[in-house]
Scaffold this motif. Structure first.
Motif, PDB file in Angstrom:
ATOM      1  N   ILE B   7       0.833  -1.198   0.000  1.00 63.31           N
ATOM      2  CA  ILE B   7       0.000   0.000   0.000  1.00 63.31           C
ATOM      3  C   ILE B   7       0.867   1.247   0.000  1.00 63.31           C
ATOM      4  O   ILE B   7       0.579   2.226  -0.698  1.00 63.31           O
ATOM      5  CB  ILE B   7      -0.968  -0.017   1.201  1.00 63.31           C
ATOM      6  CG1 ILE B   7      -2.040  -1.081   0.936  1.00 63.31           C
ATOM      7  CG2 ILE B   7      -1.612   1.335   1.424  1.00 63.31           C
ATOM      8  CD1 ILE B   7      -3.098  -1.190   1.957  1.00 63.31           C
ATOM      9  N   ALA B   8       1.948   1.200   0.737  1.00 66.14           N
ATOM     10  CA  ALA B   8       2.865   2.338   0.756  1.00 66.14           C
ATOM     11  C   ALA B   8       3.451   2.579  -0.628  1.00 66.14           C
ATOM     12  O   ALA B   8       3.536   3.716  -1.091  1.00 66.14           O
ATOM     13  CB  ALA B   8       3.981   2.101   1.776  1.00 66.14           C
ATOM     14  N   ALA B 307     -10.549  -1.395   3.683  1.00 72.40           N
ATOM     15  CA  ALA B 307      -9.764  -1.262   4.904  1.00 72.40           C
ATOM     16  C   ALA B 307      -9.962   0.112   5.527  1.00 72.40           C
ATOM     17  O   ALA B 307     -10.165   0.233   6.737  1.00 72.40           O
ATOM     18  CB  ALA B 307      -8.282  -1.495   4.589  1.00 72.40           C
ATOM     19  N   LEU B 308      -9.933   1.131   4.682  1.00 70.68           N
ATOM     20  CA  LEU B 308     -10.096   2.488   5.191  1.00 70.68           C
ATOM     21  C   LEU B 308     -11.487   2.690   5.775  1.00 70.68           C
ATOM     22  O   LEU B 308     -11.644   3.287   6.841  1.00 70.68           O
ATOM     23  CB  LEU B 308      -9.885   3.501   4.068  1.00 70.68           C
ATOM     24  CG  LEU B 308      -8.532   4.197   4.054  1.00 70.68           C
ATOM     25  CD1 LEU B 308      -8.421   5.097   2.835  1.00 70.68           C
ATOM     26  CD2 LEU B 308      -8.331   5.005   5.318  1.00 70.68           C
ATOM     27  N   TRP B 311     -11.611   0.987   9.007  1.00 72.17           N
ATOM     28  CA  TRP B 311     -10.810   1.713   9.984  1.00 72.17           C
ATOM     29  C   TRP B 311     -11.571   2.939  10.491  1.00 72.17           C
ATOM     30  O   TRP B 311     -11.667   3.191  11.681  1.00 72.17           O
ATOM     31  CB  TRP B 311      -9.484   2.124   9.346  1.00 72.17           C
ATOM     32  CG  TRP B 311      -8.604   2.929  10.241  1.00 72.17           C
ATOM     33  CD1 TRP B 311      -8.024   2.509  11.401  1.00 72.17           C
ATOM     34  CD2 TRP B 311      -8.229   4.294  10.078  1.00 72.17           C
ATOM     35  NE1 TRP B 311      -7.302   3.529  11.957  1.00 72.17           N
ATOM     36  CE2 TRP B 311      -7.401   4.629  11.162  1.00 72.17           C
ATOM     37  CE3 TRP B 311      -8.491   5.257   9.093  1.00 72.17           C
ATOM     38  CZ2 TRP B 311      -6.845   5.904  11.300  1.00 72.17           C
ATOM     39  CZ3 TRP B 311      -7.937   6.515   9.235  1.00 72.17           C
ATOM     40  CH2 TRP B 311      -7.131   6.840  10.324  1.00 72.17           C
ATOM     41  N   ILE B 312     -12.155   3.680   9.539  1.00 72.77           N
ATOM     42  CA  ILE B 312     -12.951   4.856   9.904  1.00 72.77           C
ATOM     43  C   ILE B 312     -14.118   4.410  10.776  1.00 72.77           C
ATOM     44  O   ILE B 312     -14.442   5.036  11.780  1.00 72.77           O
ATOM     45  CB  ILE B 312     -13.482   5.569   8.637  1.00 72.77           C
ATOM     46  CG1 ILE B 312     -12.329   6.104   7.797  1.00 72.77           C
ATOM     47  CG2 ILE B 312     -14.468   6.664   8.995  1.00 72.77           C
ATOM     48  CD1 ILE B 312     -11.799   7.428   8.207  1.00 72.77           C
ATOM     49  N   GLY B 313     -14.735   3.268  10.384  1.00 72.46           N
ATOM     50  CA  GLY B 313     -15.852   2.749  11.160  1.00 72.46           C
ATOM     51  C   GLY B 313     -15.440   2.434  12.592  1.00 72.46           C
ATOM     52  O   GLY B 313     -16.171   2.709  13.541  1.00 72.46           O
ATOM     53  N   MET B 353     -16.840   4.560   2.514  1.00 72.99           N
ATOM     54  CA  MET B 353     -16.888   5.252   3.801  1.00 72.99           C
ATOM     55  C   MET B 353     -18.224   5.954   3.989  1.00 72.99           C
ATOM     56  O   MET B 353     -18.859   5.839   5.041  1.00 72.99           O
ATOM     57  CB  MET B 353     -15.825   6.357   3.774  1.00 72.99           C
ATOM     58  CG  MET B 353     -14.645   6.151   4.633  1.00 72.99           C
ATOM     59  SD  MET B 353     -13.678   7.662   4.499  1.00 72.99           S
ATOM     60  CE  MET B 353     -12.219   7.043   3.736  1.00 72.99           C
ATOM     61  N   ILE B 354     -18.609   6.677   2.932  1.00 73.77           N
ATOM     62  CA  ILE B 354     -19.839   7.472   2.974  1.00 73.77           C
ATOM     63  C   ILE B 354     -21.043   6.567   3.139  1.00 73.77           C
ATOM     64  O   ILE B 354     -21.919   6.792   3.965  1.00 73.77           O
ATOM     65  CB  ILE B 354     -19.968   8.281   1.664  1.00 73.77           C
ATOM     66  CG1 ILE B 354     -18.841   9.294   1.566  1.00 73.77           C
ATOM     67  CG2 ILE B 354     -21.304   8.980   1.570  1.00 73.77           C
ATOM     68  CD1 ILE B 354     -18.782  10.194   2.754  1.00 73.77           C
TER      69      ILE B 354
END
Lengths: 177, 437
Positions: B7-8, B307-308, B311-313, B353-354
């Motif tokens: 990912i990096a 994943a994001l 993570w946000i969740g 996310m939204i």
């Protein structure tokens, strides 16, 4: 000035612009197709496949205009780093054109391959139009190849003359915003 | 995020290509290729081409070149003169005077053009010299123009909303309708600011024109009737369900040509110029969209969006906190990327996310447009700043400072939008059923 320019230069520029002109005709054709679609719906006649054809024309218009738009500087990029390079800008441009040539060559190769497979496997559109896909995909491949040629052309020109053919046109870019 | 290294690398390549000035569409293509090579054994090239073909030949996308073309035609008419002549008699007596022609002019032109820069040029061409002649404060002339021109992105037709709608597969008509009321509210906020400024500032002492009688005013604004009819036709046909967004665009192109023809500004040269301009601009966006289509395919394989979102969740952010984070995120991105690029680049990551946070996706489209609008007037990359620099010859820093109050008004608009989400969602929920999707 224009008379000094070598034949290859003039020929290539003419091809880019001609493809751009064909792309413009495709826009007119899109307009015609959409209007037909609207009118036929209002009078309750159905012409199958019109929506698909508008889509094919869209792809054709986009791809055929890529090279023309490139040389007119219409494609958008982040210019901060290049501007910061100052007199070393050549190296930045060189890097961008190498990446650009590689990416577009890759795109062109697989675009041609897609057309080749559509032809070999006799792929037919899933929509109501039932067109053989290779026919409508071929202009896209042609445009992709032309874009790759335009990038290679600019790369060679940059190396030979330290200047590429890409104009800067903030107006065309900004009209998208 | 168990595999951090790939990912990096993925993100590093993204920033490297975009940052060094590789054309945005190709940069996205390159990153997507790297992502495919890192995260999947699927042959990247064939998957890329199928995706690009599907996205480039989509019917919904045809609204894009048509709306661009419509704007290009009107851009080359006498509309800017007519607009100033027709609007100024009505604005002259308001507190803030003719500065309002900037805001109202931009609002009107925004309703026939999907572009903020074209709105800016068309309105500014006439209003900058006229306002200067009457001694209006320069910062206000420039600032209101820079700010109000961004309405071009929000009031339908809007290129950014088309791109957003195509990327997330939502109805363009709904998005367009969602933009109407917030656009008008934002315009009203700009006008309130102008009025307050005129009462407070000591630098505000313009030369006033002689007052006109009502019949003179009406006579002057008869020039605005054609463009009003055009707006009513384009937006009305969508609202009443007679036409899809693409069809409304076709109506718009034909209407614009008729308008130009009756003015006598339609000839072979303006026709081809507008057509070629539209061809290039839409090719430019098409290349970005092609790159973005491949990127979102590749993103899916990286697992980054999921994943994001998870993570946000897990952070347990409230909806408001999430939106604030996104606001800052987009303002930062907007400093370096144009609006369309920042939308297509981020949406594959932001959309899950939204959705997970239960935020209405149509509403979010308007949110993103307001934020992208801010980017238009923030240095170092803000197209409206560039365009104004070309038009007025002022330093970039002067223009950015003049536009800063408008930036703050837009930030305020974001909060208004969060507090009253109905502004964006009410109209799209009340459109008539449209034909054929």
């Amino acid at each position: 000035m224009t008379t000094d320019r070598p034949f290859v230069r003039r020929a290539l520029d003419a091809i880019y612009d001609a493809a751009g002109a064909v792309a413009a005709l495709c826009l007119v054709a899109i307009l015609a197709v959409i209007v037909t679609q609207m009118v036929t719906r209002w009078v309750n006649v159905s012409v199958p496949g019109l929506a698909e054809y508008a889509g094919y024309l869209m792809a054709t218009a986009s791809f055929l205009a890529f090279a023309h738009a490139l040389n007119r500087g219409a494609h958008i990029r982040v210019g901060l780093f290049l501007a910061a390079l100052g007199r070393h800008r050549f190296w930045g441009e060189l890097w961008c054109l190498v990446i650009g040539t590689a990416a577009t060559a890759y795109l062109a190769w697989y675009a041609v391959r897609l057309v080749w497979f559509s032809w070999k496997l006799n792929d037919i559109s899933q929509g109501q139009d039932a067109t053989p896909l290779w026919m409508v995909q071929a202009p896209m491949a042609a445009g992709a190849v032309l874009l790759a040629i335009a990038f290679a052309d600019n790369l060679v020109t940059l190396v030979l003359t330290r200047r590429d053919n890409i104009g800067s046109d903030l107006v065309d870019q900004s009209h998208a915003e | 995020m168990e595999d951090f290294a790939p990912i990096a690398i993925f993100l590093f390549v993204l920033f490297l290509l975009l940052g060094t000035g590789v054309w945005v569409g190709l940069a996205l293509l390159g990153v997507a290729f790297v992502g495919m090579e890192l995260f999947t054994v699927r042959p990247a090239g064939d998957a890329m081409m199928t995706t690009i073909w599907r996205s480039s030949s989509s019917w919904t996308l045809t609204a894009l070149p048509l709306f661009i073309w419509m704007g290009e035609i009107l851009f080359r008419t006498r509309l800017s003169e007519d607009m100033f002549r027709g609007l100024s008699p009505w604005m002259a007596r308001l507190p803030g005077g003719l500065l309002h022609t900037n805001v109202v002019g931009c609002t009107v032109f925004a309703a026939v053009s999907g572009s903020s820069a074209a709105t800016l040029t068309t309105v500014g061409k006439m209003s900058i010299p006229e306002l200067r002649r009457r001694d209006y404060p320069e910062t206000m002339v420039i600032g209101t123009l820079a700010g109000a021109a961004t309405l071009g992105l929000m009031i339908p037709p809007s290129l950014t909303l088309i791109v957003y709608g195509v990327t997330i597969n939502e109805s363009i008509t709904k998005l367009f309708m969602a933009g109407v009321i917030p656009g008008l509210v934002l315009a009203a906020m700009f006008m309130t600011y102008v009025a307050l400024y005129s009462k407070v500032s000591r630098r505000y002492k313009p030369i006033l024109d002689a007052d006109m009688s009502l019949s003179q005013k009406l006579a002057n604004s008869r020039f605005l009737i054609p463009v009003m009819v055009l707006i009513a036709m384009v937006i009305g046909s969508m609202y009443l369900g007679y036409a899809t967004a693409t069809e409304a665009a076709a109506i718009g192109v034909i209407g614009a040509m008729l308008l130009a023809a009756t003015q006598g500004s339609l000839n072979w040269s303006t026709f081809t110029q507008s057509l070629m301009g539209a061809t290039r601009t839409s090719a430019m966006i098409a290349l970005i969209l092609a790159g973005a289509a491949f990127l979102s395919l590749s993103m899916g394989f990286t697992g980054l969006p999921r994943a994001l979102a998870e993570w946000i969740g897990s952070l347990g952010l409230s909806r408001f906190e999430l939106l604030m984070a996104l606001l800052v995120f987009y303002i930062v991105i907007g400093c370096f990327l144009d609006g369309i690029s920042s939308v297509v680049l981020t949406i594959a990551v932001v959309e899950p996310m939204i959705r997970q946070a239960g935020i209405d996706i149509i509403w979010f489209g308007i949110f993103i447009v307001v934020v992208v609008e801010m980017a238009q007037i923030t240095p170092p990359i803000g197209f409206n700043l560039f365009v104004l620099q070309g038009m007025t010859g002022h330093e970039m820093s002067f223009i950015a400072r003049a536009a800063f109050p408008m930036f703050l008004i837009m930030v305020l608009m974001v909060f208004v939008l969060i507090a009253f989400p109905d502004l964006a969602t009410w109209l799209p929920e009340n459109i008539r059923q449209q034909p054929g999707g």
